[in-house]
Each structure stands twice: as structure tokens, then as C-alpha cells.
Write a protein that holds these residues in place. Sequence first.
Motif, PDB file in Angstrom:
ATOM      1  N   ALA A  86      45.026  45.890  22.335  1.00  0.00           N
ATOM      2  CA  ALA A  86      45.408  46.723  23.184  1.00  0.00           C
ATOM      3  C   ALA A  86      44.618  46.939  24.311  1.00  0.00           C
ATOM      4  CB  ALA A  86      44.938  48.385  23.157  1.00  0.00           C
ATOM      5  N   TYR A  87      45.228  47.036  25.732  1.00  0.00           N
ATOM      6  CA  TYR A  87      44.673  46.876  27.088  1.00  0.00           C
ATOM      7  C   TYR A  87      43.776  47.620  27.142  1.00  0.00           C
ATOM      8  CZ  TYR A  87      48.666  44.017  29.650  1.00  0.00           C
ATOM      9  OH  TYR A  87      49.830  43.525  28.888  1.00  0.00           O
ATOM     10  N   SER A  88      42.493  46.757  27.584  1.00  0.00           N
ATOM     11  CA  SER A  88      41.145  47.546  27.978  1.00  0.00           C
ATOM     12  C   SER A  88      41.401  48.854  28.832  1.00  0.00           C
ATOM     13  CB  SER A  88      39.337  46.962  27.904  1.00  0.00           C
ATOM     14  OG  SER A  88      40.187  46.107  29.394  1.00  0.00           O
ATOM     15  N   ASP A  89      40.356  49.506  29.153  1.00  0.00           N
ATOM     16  CA  ASP A  89      40.554  50.158  30.581  1.00  0.00           C
ATOM     17  C   ASP A  89      39.594  49.728  31.130  1.00  0.00           C
ATOM     18  OD1 ASP A  89      41.065  52.823  28.549  1.00  0.00           O
ATOM     19  OD2 ASP A  89      38.805  53.155  28.407  1.00  0.00           O
ATOM     20  N   LEU A  90      39.690  48.744  31.868  1.00  0.00           N
ATOM     21  CA  LEU A  90      39.261  47.842  32.970  1.00  0.00           C
ATOM     22  C   LEU A  90      40.058  47.743  33.617  1.00  0.00           C
ATOM     23  CD1 LEU A  90      36.715  46.350  34.015  1.00  0.00           C
ATOM     24  CD2 LEU A  90      37.779  44.460  33.140  1.00  0.00           C
ATOM     25  N   THR A  91      41.259  48.136  33.895  1.00  0.00           N
ATOM     26  CA  THR A  91      42.205  47.902  34.571  1.00  0.00           C
ATOM     27  C   THR A  91      42.881  48.931  34.280  1.00  0.00           C
ATOM     28  OG1 THR A  91      43.839  46.783  33.782  1.00  0.00           O
ATOM     29  CG2 THR A  91      42.053  45.194  35.170  1.00  0.00           C
ATOM     30  N   ALA A  92      42.994  49.942  34.351  1.00  0.00           N
ATOM     31  CA  ALA A  92      43.891  51.359  33.263  1.00  0.00           C
ATOM     32  C   ALA A  92      44.457  51.469  34.608  1.00  0.00           C
ATOM     33  CB  ALA A  92      43.872  52.008  32.458  1.00  0.00           C
ATOM     34  N   SER A  93      43.008  51.756  36.240  1.00  0.00           N
ATOM     35  CA  SER A  93      43.890  53.052  37.535  1.00  0.00           C
ATOM     36  C   SER A  93      44.638  52.236  37.946  1.00  0.00           C
ATOM     37  CB  SER A  93      42.265  52.860  37.544  1.00  0.00           C
ATOM     38  OG  SER A  93      41.401  54.039  36.894  1.00  0.00           O
ATOM     39  N   LEU A  94      44.246  50.917  38.034  1.00  0.00           N
ATOM     40  CA  LEU A  94      45.475  50.722  38.658  1.00  0.00           C
ATOM     41  C   LEU A  94      46.299  49.202  38.034  1.00  0.00           C
ATOM     42  CD1 LEU A  94      43.007  49.907  42.082  1.00  0.00           C
ATOM     43  CD2 LEU A  94      45.038  51.794  41.212  1.00  0.00           C
ATOM     44  N   SER A  95      46.444  49.036  36.243  1.00  0.00           N
ATOM     45  CA  SER A  95      47.334  48.403  36.074  1.00  0.00           C
ATOM     46  C   SER A  95      48.790  47.972  37.295  1.00  0.00           C
ATOM     47  CB  SER A  95      47.505  48.758  34.808  1.00  0.00           C
ATOM     48  OG  SER A  95      48.388  49.967  34.817  1.00  0.00           O
ATOM     49  N   HIS A  96      49.099  48.309  37.847  1.00  0.00           N
ATOM     50  CA  HIS A  96      50.896  48.075  38.452  1.00  0.00           C
ATOM     51  C   HIS A  96      50.642  46.900  39.138  1.00  0.00           C
ATOM     52  CE1 HIS A  96      48.526  50.738  41.632  1.00  0.00           C
ATOM     53  NE2 HIS A  96      50.127  50.493  42.263  1.00  0.00           N
ATOM     54  N   THR A  97      48.693  46.723  39.979  1.00  0.00           N
ATOM     55  CA  THR A  97      48.488  45.875  40.681  1.00  0.00           C
ATOM     56  C   THR A  97      48.912  44.451  40.480  1.00  0.00           C
ATOM     57  OG1 THR A  97      46.722  45.907  40.402  1.00  0.00           O
ATOM     58  CG2 THR A  97      47.748  47.249  41.854  1.00  0.00           C
ATOM     59  N   TRP A  98      48.931  44.425  38.631  1.00  0.00           N
ATOM     60  CA  TRP A  98      49.368  42.538  38.083  1.00  0.00           C
ATOM     61  C   TRP A  98      50.654  42.098  38.671  1.00  0.00           C
ATOM     62  CZ3 TRP A  98      54.240  41.118  35.798  1.00  0.00           C
ATOM     63  CH2 TRP A  98      54.624  41.604  35.589  1.00  0.00           C
ATOM     64  N   SER A  99      51.686  42.966  38.860  1.00  0.00           N
ATOM     65  CA  SER A  99      52.606  41.667  39.345  1.00  0.00           C
ATOM     66  C   SER A  99      52.592  41.315  41.078  1.00  0.00           C
ATOM     67  CB  SER A  99      53.904  43.108  39.762  1.00  0.00           C
ATOM     68  OG  SER A  99      53.257  44.746  40.118  1.00  0.00           O
ATOM     69  N   LEU A 100      52.107  42.830  41.835  1.00  0.00           N
ATOM     70  CA  LEU A 100      51.469  41.504  43.139  1.00  0.00           C
ATOM     71  C   LEU A 100      50.821  40.593  43.005  1.00  0.00           C
ATOM     72  CD1 LEU A 100      50.750  45.519  44.686  1.00  0.00           C
ATOM     73  CD2 LEU A 100      52.811  44.547  44.437  1.00  0.00           C
ATOM     74  N   GLY A 101      49.463  40.297  42.123  1.00  0.00           N
ATOM     75  CA  GLY A 101      49.069  39.390  41.991  1.00  0.00           C
ATOM     76  C   GLY A 101      49.552  38.243  41.409  1.00  0.00           C
ATOM     77  N   VAL A 102      51.038  38.364  40.887  1.00  0.00           N
ATOM     78  CA  VAL A 102      51.866  37.137  40.673  1.00  0.00           C
ATOM     79  C   VAL A 102      51.933  36.555  40.996  1.00  0.00           C
ATOM     80  CG1 VAL A 102      54.136  36.563  38.938  1.00  0.00           C
ATOM     81  CG2 VAL A 102      51.478  37.688  38.371  1.00  0.00           C
TER      82      VAL A 102
END
Length: 363
Positions: free
Chosen positions: A118-134
Motif C-alpha cells: 500500500a502507498y505510504s503516507d509520504l506522498t499522500a497529500s500530493l499523490s496526484h503529482t505523480w503524473s506531472l513527474g512522468v
Amino acid sequence: MAGLDGLRAVAVALVIVYHVEPDRMPGGSVAVDVFFTLSGFVITRLLVAEYARTGGIGLWSFYRRRWLRLVPAMLLMCAVTALLAVALPLPLFDGAWVAAALAAASVVNLVRAGESGAYSDLTASLSHTWSLGVEEQFYLAWPLLLLVLLRHATARTVLGWAAALCLLPVLWRMVLWDPTAAHRIYNGPDTRADQLLVGALLALVLARLRADDPRLALLRRWAGRLCWPALTLLGLIAWQVPITEPSGWNPVWYTVGFLAAAVLSAVVVVAMDLRPQVWPSRLLSLPALAWVGRNLSYGMYLWHYPVLRLLSDLGVDGGWLLWAGVAATVVAALASYHFIERPLLRRDRFRVRKLAPVVAAAR
């Protein structure tokens, strides 16, 4: 192109609904796949047009424009999120300053790719920015590779290399596939590159075909015929196919499914480009929809997730969360557009216009 701008608006609306009510829209994340293909198409078309016009690609200018378009608005969103994390006792923003730092560095997707459970809480607040990273990692690599191909290969060879590159991530996903590798496949820039490259390949094909080429007429005819079926299939995926939940971690979607979504998106994109008179293009070209897609879609994507979490922390829930979230997101996106994005782009365009006569005289 107004139709593509309208497509952006629809895609960001799907993402917002998916994040508020995932049970009603379990496959809403397919809208991100559409964004990837659209981005690859638009960026490659700009790069190829510049190469045809000048005989080269100004990499520094390209990176500067991308930075101005994407980064300042994202840094503001990250700063606001970090401020909420340290200034207010909000449960959903606890430790969010770490997520803000990772998002500002465009590495949220890399961190998430390394988490097998399961995803950790490390990136939970801004997890949507994963696609911007890609996308930003693609923007760093693709112009360099494209410039090398355009300078040292024939047009047909460039198309062949682009097609081969579209298939490599599929083969790589087949090698990697395991239920424990779902996060690695979903977030990796290498495992999602085919969706951006399909859009890039489409831009190269359209640049290769002359106006009187019968193959262009054939492509135009079939794009018009297949646009509605492609949009319908994408809508059905968004409505019925779980993708990001463990129940949706299946080998079909996580190997060839991403490529299939990109091909469907490419069909819609080419129809918007070549057949602006067909009904899907006309609907997506409605002025209000196109304006939102052109000017607010990026800001809406940036702000919707922290806005939704903030409203949830403040006690807004149920059916009110979606409408309040959309309203607050639009307000945040308008502020971002008018005070950050638009002034910077205007300043850059003025600088380019001012330098143009000097460059022309030097030539």
C-alpha cells in the motif's frame, strides 16, 4: 485546437470525480492516460514544426517555456500545502511538507514506484503529482532524442524508431509484471512512456503526410468514423474498469492495457485535428469548454487534490464534497491562471517578440 482544449477540460473533470467518488468512477484515472497521449502529441508537433522552420530545436528555449508553463504554478501549490501542514492541525495534511518537497522536485512518481505494498503516507497529500513527474521526465528526454533522430535519420527511419519505442515499454511491462510490481509499472516513467510516445508518433505521422497524400485522406476518413467508438470505450473504461485499486491489478491492463488506452486516445486526438466538423469535435470545441481546457485545466489538476483534502478536514463530506470541491478548485485555478501562469507566459512572449527582429537581422 479547440477540440483538444475541450478534451483537456473533460479529462480533468473525470479525474476530479474519480478522486471524490471512486466507487462511481473506478476507472477515472484513464483520463490521465488521455493527458499523456495528448501531451506527447502537442509537444512533438511543436518540436517538429520548429525543426522544419529553423533546421534545429532550441532546447534551452523549449525547457524554459516548459518551466514557465508548469513549475511556478506547481511551486505555489506546494508552498501552500507545506504551509497548511506546519500551521494548522489538519489530519490529512500531517507531514504534507515532505510530499510538497517531493512534488516540487517532480519525483513523487519515483517514490511511489518504489512502494510495492500500500502507498505510504509520504506522498499522500500530493499523490496526484505523480503524473506531472512522468510528463516532466519525458519532456527532459524526448526533445534530445528527437533532435538526434531528425538530424541523423530519414523521415521514414524516424517513424520506425518512434514506433519501436512505443512497443518497448509494453515488453518491459511484461517482463516486470507481478502483482507486487503494480506500483512500479503504474508510476514509472519508463513503463508509461508508450502513452506519451503514441501521441508523439501521431504527430510525426501527420507531419510526414502532405496535404494531397491519399493516406492522409484515408486517415481523415477513418478518424471521423472511429472517434465516437473510441470516446465510448474510454468512457466505459472510466465508468466500469477499476485500475488503481488492488482488484484492478491484472496482467492484461498492466501490460497491454495502457497501450490500448493510448491508441484510443490517439484516435480521438487525430479526429479533433483532422475532422473538426464531426460531432465529437464540435461538442468538445464549445467555446466555454475549450476556454477552460486551454486556460484552467492545468490549474484545476494541480489544486483539486489539496482542495478536496482541505474540505474533508473541514468537515465537508457526502454529495457536498464534489460540488464544493469543484467550486473551490475553479477559484484556485482562476487565481493561478491570472496571477501566476498568464503573467509569466505574457512576459516570455514579449521577450521572444523583442528578440525576434535582432535574430532576423543577424541571419
